[in-house]
Write a protein that holds these residues in place. Structure first.
Motif, mmCIF file in Angstrom:
data_model
loop_
_atom_site.group_PDB
_atom_site.id
_atom_site.type_symbol
_atom_site.label_atom_id
_atom_site.label_comp_id
_atom_site.label_asym_id
_atom_site.label_seq_id
_atom_site.Cartn_x
_atom_site.Cartn_y
_atom_site.Cartn_z
ATOM 1 N N ALA A 51 -5.114 -1.709 -10.470
ATOM 2 C CA ALA A 51 -5.883 -1.283 -11.649
ATOM 3 C C ALA A 51 -4.945 -1.062 -12.841
ATOM 4 O O ALA A 51 -4.846 0.038 -13.363
ATOM 5 C CB ALA A 51 -6.646 -0.006 -11.330
ATOM 6 N N ASP A 54 -6.649 0.603 -16.030
ATOM 7 C CA ASP A 54 -7.591 1.716 -15.898
ATOM 8 C C ASP A 54 -6.932 2.968 -16.482
ATOM 9 O O ASP A 54 -5.816 3.324 -16.083
ATOM 10 C CB ASP A 54 -7.925 1.943 -14.420
ATOM 11 C CG ASP A 54 -9.076 2.925 -14.224
ATOM 12 O OD1 ASP A 54 -9.090 3.978 -14.902
ATOM 13 O OD2 ASP A 54 -9.950 2.647 -13.390
ATOM 14 N N SER A 126 -15.550 11.072 -18.367
ATOM 15 C CA SER A 126 -14.309 10.302 -18.495
ATOM 16 C C SER A 126 -13.087 11.151 -18.178
ATOM 17 O O SER A 126 -12.179 10.713 -17.454
ATOM 18 C CB SER A 126 -14.199 9.727 -19.912
ATOM 19 O OG SER A 126 -15.312 8.906 -20.218
ATOM 20 N N ARG A 129 -13.091 12.233 -14.503
ATOM 21 C CA ARG A 129 -12.732 11.086 -13.657
ATOM 22 C C ARG A 129 -11.219 10.991 -13.488
ATOM 23 O O ARG A 129 -10.718 10.763 -12.377
ATOM 24 C CB ARG A 129 -13.300 9.816 -14.289
ATOM 25 C CG ARG A 129 -12.943 8.532 -13.569
ATOM 26 C CD ARG A 129 -13.613 7.332 -14.225
ATOM 27 N NE ARG A 129 -13.263 6.113 -13.516
ATOM 28 C CZ ARG A 129 -12.206 5.368 -13.811
ATOM 29 N NH1 ARG A 129 -11.424 5.708 -14.837
ATOM 30 N NH2 ARG A 129 -11.939 4.272 -13.106
ATOM 31 N N VAL A 179 -15.015 6.366 -21.374
ATOM 32 C CA VAL A 179 -15.451 5.168 -20.656
ATOM 33 C C VAL A 179 -16.890 5.341 -20.190
ATOM 34 O O VAL A 179 -17.417 6.447 -20.117
ATOM 35 C CB VAL A 179 -14.537 4.868 -19.448
ATOM 36 C CG1 VAL A 179 -13.112 4.585 -19.909
ATOM 37 C CG2 VAL A 179 -14.547 6.014 -18.437
ATOM 38 N N ASN A 183 -19.358 0.903 -16.036
ATOM 39 C CA ASN A 183 -18.205 0.061 -15.724
ATOM 40 C C ASN A 183 -17.097 0.772 -14.953
ATOM 41 O O ASN A 183 -16.208 0.116 -14.413
ATOM 42 C CB ASN A 183 -17.620 -0.506 -17.025
ATOM 43 C CG ASN A 183 -18.597 -1.384 -17.760
ATOM 44 O OD1 ASN A 183 -19.179 -2.295 -17.194
ATOM 45 N ND2 ASN A 183 -18.787 -1.113 -19.054
ATOM 46 N N TYR A 184 -17.146 2.109 -14.917
ATOM 47 C CA TYR A 184 -16.087 2.878 -14.278
ATOM 48 C C TYR A 184 -16.708 3.895 -13.318
ATOM 49 O O TYR A 184 -17.491 4.749 -13.741
ATOM 50 C CB TYR A 184 -15.235 3.602 -15.326
ATOM 51 C CG TYR A 184 -14.470 2.671 -16.237
ATOM 52 C CD1 TYR A 184 -13.143 2.346 -15.974
ATOM 53 C CD2 TYR A 184 -15.075 2.111 -17.369
ATOM 54 C CE1 TYR A 184 -12.438 1.483 -16.803
ATOM 55 C CE2 TYR A 184 -14.380 1.250 -18.204
ATOM 56 C CZ TYR A 184 -13.056 0.940 -17.914
ATOM 57 O OH TYR A 184 -12.366 0.085 -18.743
ATOM 58 N N GLU A 185 -16.355 3.789 -12.039
ATOM 59 C CA GLU A 185 -16.849 4.739 -11.056
ATOM 60 C C GLU A 185 -16.104 6.064 -11.170
ATOM 61 O O GLU A 185 -14.930 6.107 -11.551
ATOM 62 C CB GLU A 185 -16.682 4.170 -9.650
ATOM 63 C CG GLU A 185 -17.504 2.918 -9.388
ATOM 64 C CD GLU A 185 -17.333 2.423 -7.963
ATOM 65 O OE1 GLU A 185 -17.423 3.256 -7.034
ATOM 66 O OE2 GLU A 185 -17.106 1.211 -7.783
ATOM 67 N N LEU A 189 -10.747 3.706 -8.923
ATOM 68 C CA LEU A 189 -10.137 2.949 -10.004
ATOM 69 C C LEU A 189 -10.826 1.602 -10.186
ATOM 70 O O LEU A 189 -11.347 1.019 -9.220
ATOM 71 C CB LEU A 189 -8.649 2.721 -9.723
ATOM 72 C CG LEU A 189 -7.757 3.965 -9.748
ATOM 73 C CD1 LEU A 189 -6.355 3.627 -9.270
ATOM 74 C CD2 LEU A 189 -7.698 4.559 -11.160
ATOM 75 N N ARG A 190 -10.817 1.119 -11.414
ATOM 76 C CA ARG A 190 -11.398 -0.186 -11.716
ATOM 77 C C ARG A 190 -10.300 -1.244 -11.613
ATOM 78 O O ARG A 190 -9.348 -1.259 -12.384
ATOM 79 C CB ARG A 190 -11.996 -0.192 -13.128
ATOM 80 C CG ARG A 190 -12.663 -1.522 -13.491
ATOM 81 C CD ARG A 190 -13.215 -1.486 -14.908
ATOM 82 N NE ARG A 190 -13.958 -2.712 -15.206
ATOM 83 C CZ ARG A 190 -14.538 -2.963 -16.374
ATOM 84 N NH1 ARG A 190 -14.488 -2.063 -17.351
ATOM 85 N NH2 ARG A 190 -15.185 -4.093 -16.568
#
Length: 531
Positions: A51, A54, A126, A129, A179, A183-185, A189-190
């Motif tokens: 990632a 990210d 965000s 996270r 974010v 698109n971002y859990e 990590l993306r």
């Protein structure tokens, strides 16, 4: 000579860029309508770095400079430096006198690039996270002083565990970027290279074999913020080395050559300007240093580290490798930042083999001490290999050390360093924000990005004490104590600090505003045509 001089607070924003050299007026225009910027920065995805872009993972200047184009933060640092100003926020400020509660109100009409409205809950999500993922890359350390957050409509309040006058600066970093849950859990990590947000640009990466070859930034029509875009599209193109990047500038395939030019390129453009190309010098706050795994048997005894500090000739490195682009550094805090003291010079003086030998003898260390110094081959520019060859020669010439060196690609070097595989390693630091705290806490506080085993109780006490001071100059006493402890224990060994340079075609304007002193890339500042 006593160099223990407290440098007066530097107003970094007043250090204006300098046009070093300029050729004729004819210029290329690589890339059609897009302004094309060259870089030797590498963006690589591997099993260990899945990632790389990210904000909950990445913590290096190259990746952050991609995120700054595409993600939005509540606050931002002005191009001229100084106090943070609102960006995604309409207003922000402490609600108490002890810097423990910070409230921000969002601008009206904020949207992600896909049109989804942004609320205070998105800000809270965000930041939480980053804290929940808590990656060992260290970026979450910027936010760990947050005790709790409240989100209500267009307002978010950060309640801090301890007073922190530097908190507004931390909200300018991509660690605090906003974010989307789409698109971002929240706890994962993306992977990959795509970045989506509400910043001034959208981005599209071109990837081959897990590496980015270029990124196209296109003006985000949904952007609501205080930045003024001077272009509609910028292409960031990666190069394997400074030489090939320079050839692309010469031929007009690119318009701007940024990180990282070689010392030879800078010297040549200064002494013999090329037709249609100009070199711009900018103030910089970059430092380079050696780090130590203080649990490794080879450097566990601080006498070994002290002896290295006593024998290394920083002026020789700066002069023979980097020339006028670098100067010796005797503290983690550079000379242009308030609270700097030359703590290492005060303790060890000029390079002194006899002093180093006494330090080792008094600790019953057998010489020569065998060490391997590790460096990254592709992250800081072509001068790094020469720098480490110079260090090796210096240490071996003293007959007190038996040093070998090994270079490794950044994508492998960084994870290995964080796992503690290297006893001695070389790194650079571009500050997250221009405050002495950011040259100390990321290295030596809890959750530091080095993952260092070195812990000093006095330093860990002084860091939060220093953050209480809203007037940052009044924190100088605490930072002086910290710098002296570092010089005595040598968990890190500062080497040099450097300037920044950009070469560009003459038909591009705004280059002098493209980087601030913290090396934050601001692509929105450049445009086609002369200013």
């Amino acid at each position: 000579m006593n160099r223990k001089t407290l440098v007066l607070p530097a107003v970094v924003g007043l250090l204006a860029p300098v046009l070093v050299a300029c050729g004729g007026t004819d210029g290329g225009s690589g890339g059609g309508d897009a302004i094309v910027v060259g870089t030797t920065d590498k963006f690589v995805a591997t099993e260990e770095t899945k990632a790389p872009l990210d904000p909950a993972y990445t913590y290096d200047t190259a990746s952050w400079n991609v995120l700054r184009q595409t993600l939005q933060t509540l606050m931002r640092t002005p191009a001229s430096g100084g106090t943070p100003v609102p960006e995604a926020a309409e207003s922000c400020g402490f609600t108490d006198k002890v810097s423990e509660s910070y409230r921000c109100k969002l601008r009206s009409g904020l949207k992600f690039s896909d049109g989804t409205p942004i609320t205070a809950e998105d800000v809270k999500f965000s930041v939480q996270r980053v804290l929940d993922i808590h990656d060992d890359n260290g970026v979450s350390g910027l936010l760990t002083n947050i005790d709790k957050m409240e989100a209500n409509g267009d307002e978010v309040v950060f309640h801090l565990a301890t007073p922190d006058a530097t908190f507004p600066y931390k909200l300018t970093t991509p660690a605090a970027a906003i974010v989307s849950k789409k698109n971002y859990e929240g706890n994962k990590l993306r992977s990959g290279f795509q970045v989506d947000g509400s910043g001034p640009y959208t981005m599209k990466p071109e990837v081959k074999d897990g590496r980015v070859s270029k990124i196209v930034f296109t003006k985000n029509d949904a952007y609501k913020g205080d930045l003024k875009l001077r272009n509609d599209r910028v292409e960031l193109r990666t190069f394997p080395d400074a030489e090939s990047m320079g050839e692309a500038l010469d031929s007009g395939d690119i318009d701007i050559m940024s990180r990282a030019m070689s010392p030879e390129q800078i010297r040549n453009l200064t002494e013999a300007p090329k037709e249609g190309i100009r070199l711009t010098e900018m103030p910089g706050l970059e430092i380079r240093y050696l780090g130590f795994n203080t649990n490794d048997p080879s450097v566990k005894d601080k006498a070994v580290r002290q002896a290295m500090a006593a024998v290394v000739d920083r002026g020789r490195i700066a002069g023979q490798v980097y020339g006028s682009t670098a100067e010796p550094l005797y503290s983690l805090i550079p000379t242009s930042i308030a609270a700097h003291t030359n703590s290492f010079f005060n303790k060890y003086g000029d390079p002194n083999r006899k002093k180093a030998a006494v330090l080792l003898a008094n600790a019953n260390i057998t010489t020569p001490v065998k060490l391997k110094l590790h460096y990254t081959t592709d992250h800081y520019g072509p001068g790094t290999a020469k720098e480490f060859a110079n260090l090796k020669a210096q240490l071996n010439q003293s007959k007190l050390f038996d040093v070998s060196i090994e270079g490794t690609e950044w994508s492998k070097f960084s994870p290995a360093q964080k796992r503690g595989e290297y006893a001695v390693y070389g790194l650079g630091w571009f500050p997250d924000f221009p405050d002495p705290d950011n040259y100390i806490a990321p290295f030596l506080d809890k959750d530091n990005f080095l993952n260092t085993p070195y812990v000093n109780a006095d330093i860990r006490r002084l860091i939060p004490e220093s953050r209480r001071a809203a007037d940052r100059t009044s924190a100088s006493d605490a930072f002086t104590q910290i710098q002296n402890i570092i010089a005595a224990d040598v968990p890190v060994l500062p080497l040099w600090q450097g300037k920044q340079y950009i070469a560009s075609r003459n038909d591009v304007s705004g280059v002098e505003r493209m980087l601030n002193s913290s090396s934050e890339l601001m692509l929105w500042e450049v445009s086609r045509g002369t200013a």
